[in-house]
Scaffold this active site. Sequence first.
Site, PDB file in Angstrom:
ATOM      1  CG  ASP A   1      -2.156  -0.823   1.023  1.00  0.00           C
ATOM      2  OD1 ASP A   1      -2.618  -0.914  -0.128  1.00  0.00           O
ATOM      3  OD2 ASP A   1      -2.650  -1.396   2.004  1.00  0.00           O
TER       4      ASP A   1
ATOM      5  CG  ASP B   1     -13.118  11.320   4.514  1.00  0.00           C
ATOM      6  OD1 ASP B   1     -12.809  10.233   5.029  1.00  0.00           O
ATOM      7  OD2 ASP B   1     -12.513  11.817   3.548  1.00  0.00           O
TER       8      ASP B   1
ATOM      9  CE  LYS C   1     -13.691  14.834   1.225  1.00  0.00           C
ATOM     10  NZ  LYS C   1     -13.082  13.652   1.871  1.00  0.00           N
TER      11      LYS C   1
END
Length: 688
Positions: free
Chosen positions: A314, A351, A400
């Site tokens: 990652d 978020d 967003k």
Amino acid sequence: MSTPTLEKRGALFDPRQMVRSLPDALKKLNPATLWRNPVMFIVEIGAVFTTVLAVLDPSFFAWAIVVWLWLTTIFANLAEAVAEGRGKAQAATLRKAKTDTMARRLVGSAEEAVPAVELRQGDLVVVEAGETIPGDGDVIEGIASVDESAITGESAPVIRESGGDRSAVTGGTKVLSDKIIVRITQKPGESFIDRMIALVEGANRQKTPNEIALNILLAALTIIFLVATATMQPLAIYSKSINPGVPDSLALSADGVTGVVLVSLLVCLIPTTIGALLSAIGIAGMDRLVQRNVLAMSGRAVEAAGDVSTLLLDKTGTITLGNRQAAEFVPVDGIDERELAEAAQLSSLADETPEGRSIVVFAKERHGLREREIHGAEWVPFTAQTRMSGVNFAGRQVRKGAATAVMKWVRDHGGHPTDQIGHIVDGISASGGTPLVVAEQGRVLGVIHLKDVVKQGMRERFDEMRRMGIRTVMITGDNPLTAKAIADEAGVDDFLAEATPEDKLALIKKEQEGGRLVAMTGDGTNDAPALAQSDVGVAMNTGTSAAKEAGNMVDLDSNPTKLIEIVEIGKQLLITRGALTTFSIANDIAKYFAIIPAMFAAVYPGLDALNIMRLASPQSAILSAVVFNALVIVALIPLALRGVRYRPSSASKLLSRNLYVYGLGGIVVPFAGIKLIDLLIQFLPGMS
């Protein structure tokens, strides 16, 4: 109550451990245990047989052989006992973390006190500050600071909270603050600590496929040498008949001395060195992982790590520092930066990622915008699938997220993104930043510029991987331009941009179809399928229970970069096994040419030309070889436990080095060692 910490030492070998492990080595003489090692089982049978012969026809030579054959068997057991001894010491420390904890189990809205051992999967328990978590599970409500030093050895507390990828808790750890509700995920007797104890003790260690294959090879070689040695008995009888004047000790006559000599010859020729050390090498490999706070669920996983040819990493937290922060608001023409900042903040309130939180903080610091409560709002949390977050309230819809996802959302709502957005996004991506587009219904307001930093030294580490023949692939949710900029800076071989869990799984399967072994790390529930599919799946201890169950290794420090170290440890295991196997076989060849000429020179004088070491007598040659055979096992125990030093290089170079160092060394060392021992023992009584 003080919490024990996992024992850590800098060295894998402690000479004092040999003395402490001697009783365990003696216990392993039990044939019911030793038969699993066919080479050493043959040695023990030979030791028993020579003991009987020595009792029936005693002599100094016979009893000296008996003593050293038994010592050979004990030393072989000692290698495994020393390797297991360290694991037992760690297991004893871990057992201190297992206490008779009482759990506060929820039954409806009421609580009942029950012993932790009575908890079942699905039970809900309440744990408050100062209490020990009674079992492995996931936090489903609340947030708390937890002391995990009993598992990780690190004294710094960690945060565990419901939702996200930091919800997993481990039984035996202690809550330091606040209150959480935990759903138990373990089965009775199968807690994380229980599995750690079993694994570090080696009680449930299964032989790996490579170990099994090597054991079959060693057994086959043993059978071949057994047959070859057995044919020497008729030869001995024949040599006596045609040379009646040759003494029994020189002619290998058919009496009891012959039996002792033939058993000694067999033990010296079969691959006792690697047969004695093979199990210890495997145990030590797992122990090296434990030293780095990595728990391997099987020896097969450690071995697979050494054969890995593709590494999936990652980007965030592994290749980069992982703290992407909002650095700039870039509005499109006609939009004020403050208006963009307000929309960015609103759409980021749902978020929970570090990036989303940084946007909220940046808007506050840059424009004085504070978080506020919005009544009647419909929150849209960020997910890996949608790659967007936002809010719907008072007729407004604000989003967003990733550029492609948000612009598709704009088009779906009747809008048309301007060309200016593409230029802004491309510019940020080309610089290595991450662009997040902000939109309200049918119009795009601007772009948020997130910055991330590649960790120092990563390019050098990837260069090492390349020299090892390993292909590195960076996985990121960023768009291709951003991904390429980071990949170029870090020096990875390839990248997968805008990756979803399904994309990761597809990539792993594609690599495996090409015959490659794949390793990856993960911590979330959505990583579980890919971890399960990987040949080496390293789950973060801070991750979810699903991720830890799916992987075959768990990193207690939750450091994604450690995957590179795991691969190096796996390669060191394979190299150590290969190096000592090479040494053992070369060692046996050298002993063959050292002993046979000295034994038969009296019967066949022409063989005396091959007796280059000029050993004093056949008896001295045999005893010197048996003594050396036993001592070399003890001498190699530290190397088997520490492992051969690993340097990143190609497979051909590693093979050449093994042949040069351990192949040539395996031939030279026995000649020197046997000659030195021969010089010492020829003056002993009964050896003249």
